[in-house]
Write an enzyme that holds these catalytic residues in place. Structure first.
Site, PDB file in Angstrom:
ATOM      1  N   ASP A  48       0.817  -1.221   0.000  1.00 26.39           N
ATOM      2  CA  ASP A  48       0.000   0.000   0.000  1.00 26.39           C
ATOM      3  C   ASP A  48       0.848   1.268   0.000  1.00 26.39           C
ATOM      4  OD1 ASP A  48      -2.249  -1.683   0.224  1.00 26.39           O
ATOM      5  OD2 ASP A  48      -1.993  -1.757   2.387  1.00 26.39           O
TER       6      ASP A  48
ATOM      7  N   HIS B   2      -3.643  -1.848  -6.926  1.00 27.07           N
ATOM      8  CA  HIS B   2      -2.842  -0.712  -7.396  1.00 27.07           C
ATOM      9  C   HIS B   2      -3.783   0.355  -7.956  1.00 27.07           C
ATOM     10  CE1 HIS B   2       0.973  -3.420  -7.841  1.00 27.07           C
ATOM     11  NE2 HIS B   2       0.546  -3.288  -6.609  1.00 27.07           N
TER      12      HIS B   2
ATOM     13  N   GLN C  95       2.554  -5.854  -3.246  1.00 26.86           N
ATOM     14  CA  GLN C  95       2.816  -5.895  -1.800  1.00 26.86           C
ATOM     15  C   GLN C  95       4.150  -5.183  -1.492  1.00 26.86           C
ATOM     16  OE1 GLN C  95       1.932  -9.334  -3.184  1.00 26.86           O
ATOM     17  NE2 GLN C  95      -0.132  -8.561  -3.038  1.00 26.86           N
TER      18      GLN C  95
HETATM   19  P1  IMP Z   1      -2.630 -12.627   1.329  1.00 28.97           P
HETATM   20  O1  IMP Z   1      -1.607 -12.070   0.406  1.00 28.97           O
HETATM   21  O2  IMP Z   1      -4.043 -12.330   0.901  1.00 28.97           O
HETATM   22  O3  IMP Z   1      -2.396 -14.071   1.613  1.00 28.97           O
HETATM   23  O4  IMP Z   1      -2.458 -11.866   2.742  1.00 28.97           O
HETATM   24  C1  IMP Z   1      -1.296 -12.019   3.547  1.00 28.97           C
HETATM   25  C2  IMP Z   1      -0.931 -10.703   4.227  1.00 28.97           C
HETATM   26  O5  IMP Z   1      -0.476  -9.794   3.241  1.00 28.97           O
HETATM   27  C3  IMP Z   1      -2.096 -10.012   4.922  1.00 28.97           C
HETATM   28  O6  IMP Z   1      -1.592  -9.298   6.043  1.00 28.97           O
HETATM   29  C4  IMP Z   1      -2.581  -9.022   3.883  1.00 28.97           C
HETATM   30  O7  IMP Z   1      -3.260  -7.933   4.458  1.00 28.97           O
HETATM   31  C5  IMP Z   1      -1.265  -8.608   3.256  1.00 28.97           C
HETATM   32  N1  IMP Z   1      -1.406  -8.150   1.876  1.00 28.97           N
HETATM   33  C6  IMP Z   1      -1.587  -8.891   0.764  1.00 28.97           C
HETATM   34  N2  IMP Z   1      -1.643  -8.118  -0.321  1.00 28.97           N
HETATM   35  C7  IMP Z   1      -1.484  -6.871   0.094  1.00 28.97           C
HETATM   36  C8  IMP Z   1      -1.407  -5.607  -0.574  1.00 28.97           C
HETATM   37  O8  IMP Z   1      -1.482  -5.504  -1.799  1.00 28.97           O
HETATM   38  N3  IMP Z   1      -1.237  -4.516   0.219  1.00 28.97           N
HETATM   39  C9  IMP Z   1      -1.085  -4.606   1.555  1.00 28.97           C
HETATM   40  N4  IMP Z   1      -1.137  -5.754   2.220  1.00 28.97           N
HETATM   41  C10 IMP Z   1      -1.332  -6.877   1.501  1.00 28.97           C
END
Ligand code: IMP
Length: 417
Positions: free
Chosen positions: A13, A41, A216
């Site tokens: 983010d 994004h 991420q």
């Molecule tokens: P997952 O990627 O959905 O498995 O989530 C795993 C961790 O990564 C969690 O804490 C999510 O909130 C975080 N996360 C996944 N994608 C993003 C993103 O694009 N921005 C911020 N946090 C993310």
């Protein structure tokens, strides 16, 4: 510079969408190499605001083609919905290529994420990304290229359904209907399903300009992040080799993107989190709600211990600092330069999550500014204390701040020469 990597330096983010969109103005290819529809994004330009999950933000620039490489877990429904929303804004249809090696996200992956409790335990985005990668590693997953053989897909889906019913008592899909849906998807996309490794390698060999768009952030990296509170892919610059299968030249441009403060969604330690009025202010001013999930983000102050770690891991050649405008109006801005851990001052980011959870931030207060900086378009137009804030980051990381976000719009950006 023909090769540019854009990498999140915090917990995601960081407003990478805006930075990639800018850097892709003259690029030939924009390549997503990790993550999946968990990413969000945002691009805000003359046509409006759009949130992208799978389509590379750079592919919205005319002349820049988008590549979704094999490191990305692809949910066909999300991809097609996203294209619909792009077209519904009157934008031209982006030219996209999809890796035949990319793992597919199917409806049962979301179900498994819920049933296994990962969504609760880690605070995931519930997009099925983790379970899709799990199946890939277990060598049981379906890949985009497999859709060319519907009989084999149907057989695999039937097996999967049986296994899920046995394991969880429910499967979440009907094999015949899903197979039909996937075959239709393949028919619509087959011209665009290619060997993206060869495509990107060929472009690089011809000296064409390629932007690699990380999703991420470094601290969410599966291995180098705050495990187990991480995502399931390689989010650092090293993910490019993993997720595209190409090697960057000896001197790529590696742009680290960091917000002027820090946020995190989901579970896990966050030393500079401000659960009080400061964090509330950052959330309200910065509109800190998840792009993919709408969840309120946890907010806090800039953590230079964590940023120095991201610098060490990725070897950024420059830094983009975004959302600086959110800090305007604060008398003093706390910036964390070290942690206190078991009574000791530490300057290195702890590798163990238990240590990070016990770390207490040590702040240096920097003087704030009152001016509205959103109209600023040059370094000189920034108030002196805003420049001091950026110079402090530069000095701590040993890397130049070249791009400064002063608002959400595409023009609200300072390019420091
Ligand atoms: P997952 O990627 O959905 O498995 O989530 C795993 C961790 O990564 C969690 O804490 C999510 O909130 C975080 N996360 C996944 N994608 C993003 C993103 O694009 N921005 C911020 N946090 C993310």
């Amino acid at each position: 510079m023909p090769e540019t990597a854009v990498i999140g330096a915090q917990w995601g983010d960081e407003a990478k969408g805006k930075i990639v969109h800018f850097l892709a103005r003259e690029a030939d290819l924009a390549v997503r190499f990790n993550g999946g529809p968990n990413a969000g994004h945002t691009v805000q330009d003359a046509r409006g605001t759009i949130q992208l999950h799978l389509v590379p933000a750079g592919a919205l620039q005319p002349g820049c083609q988008g590549v979704i490489a094999h490191g990305v877990a692809v949910d066909p429904r999300v991809l097609e919905q996203e294209l619909d929303s792009i077209l519904s804004q009157g934008r031209p249809c982006p030219v996209l290529y999809l890796s035949h090696r990319a793992p597919l996200i199917l409806p049962h992956h979301r179900l498994v994420e819920e049933l296994e409790g990962t969504a609760e335990r880690i605070g995931t985005t519930r997009r099925g990304v983790g379970p899709a990668y799990q199946e890939r590693v277990a060598r049981r997953g379906l890949r985009v290229g497999d859709l060319a053989q519907p009989e084999a897909v149907l057989e695999r889906l039937r097996e999967l359904r049986l296994a899920l019913e046995k394991g969880y008592g429910r499967a979440g899909f009907d094999p015949e209907a899903l197979c039909q849906e996937l075959s239709d998807f393949y028919r619509r996309w087959q011209e665009r399903i290619v060997d993206t490794r060869a495509l990107v390698a060929g472009a690089l060999a011809q000296g064409r300009s390629v932007v690699f768009e990380g999703a991420q952030g470094t601290l969410l990296d599966l291995d180098l992040g705050t495990y187990p509170y991480v995502t399931s892919s390689t989010t650092t610059v090293h993910g490019i080799g993993w997720g595209v299968g190409v090697r960057l030249s000896g001197s790529p441009r590696v742009v680290g993107v960091a917000k002027a403060y820090t946020t995190r969604v989901g579970e896990g330690p966050f030393p500079t989190e401000d659960p009080g009025a400061g964090g509330e202010l950052l959330r309200a001013r910065g509109r800190e709600y998840g792009t993919t999930t709408g969840r309120p983000r946890r907010c806090g102050w800039l953590d230079l211990v964590a940023l120095r770690y991201a610098q060490e891991v990725n070897q950024f050649t420059e830094l983009a600092v975004t959302k600086l405008d959110v800090l305007s109006g604060l008398e003093e801005i706390p910036v964390c330069t070290a942690y206190e851990l078991s009574g000791r001052r530490v300057e290195d980011f702890p590798g163990r999550v238990s240590e990070l959870a016990a770390a207490r931030p040590l702040y240096e207060p920097l003087p704030g500014w009152n001016e509205d900086i959103r109209p600023a378009r040059t370094w000189e137009e920034l108030p002196e204390n805003a420049r001091r804030y950026l110079l402090f980051i530069e000095e701590q990381l040993g890397v130049p701040v070249t791009l400064i976000g002063v608002g959400p719009g595409e023009e609200e950006l300072i390019v420091r020469r």
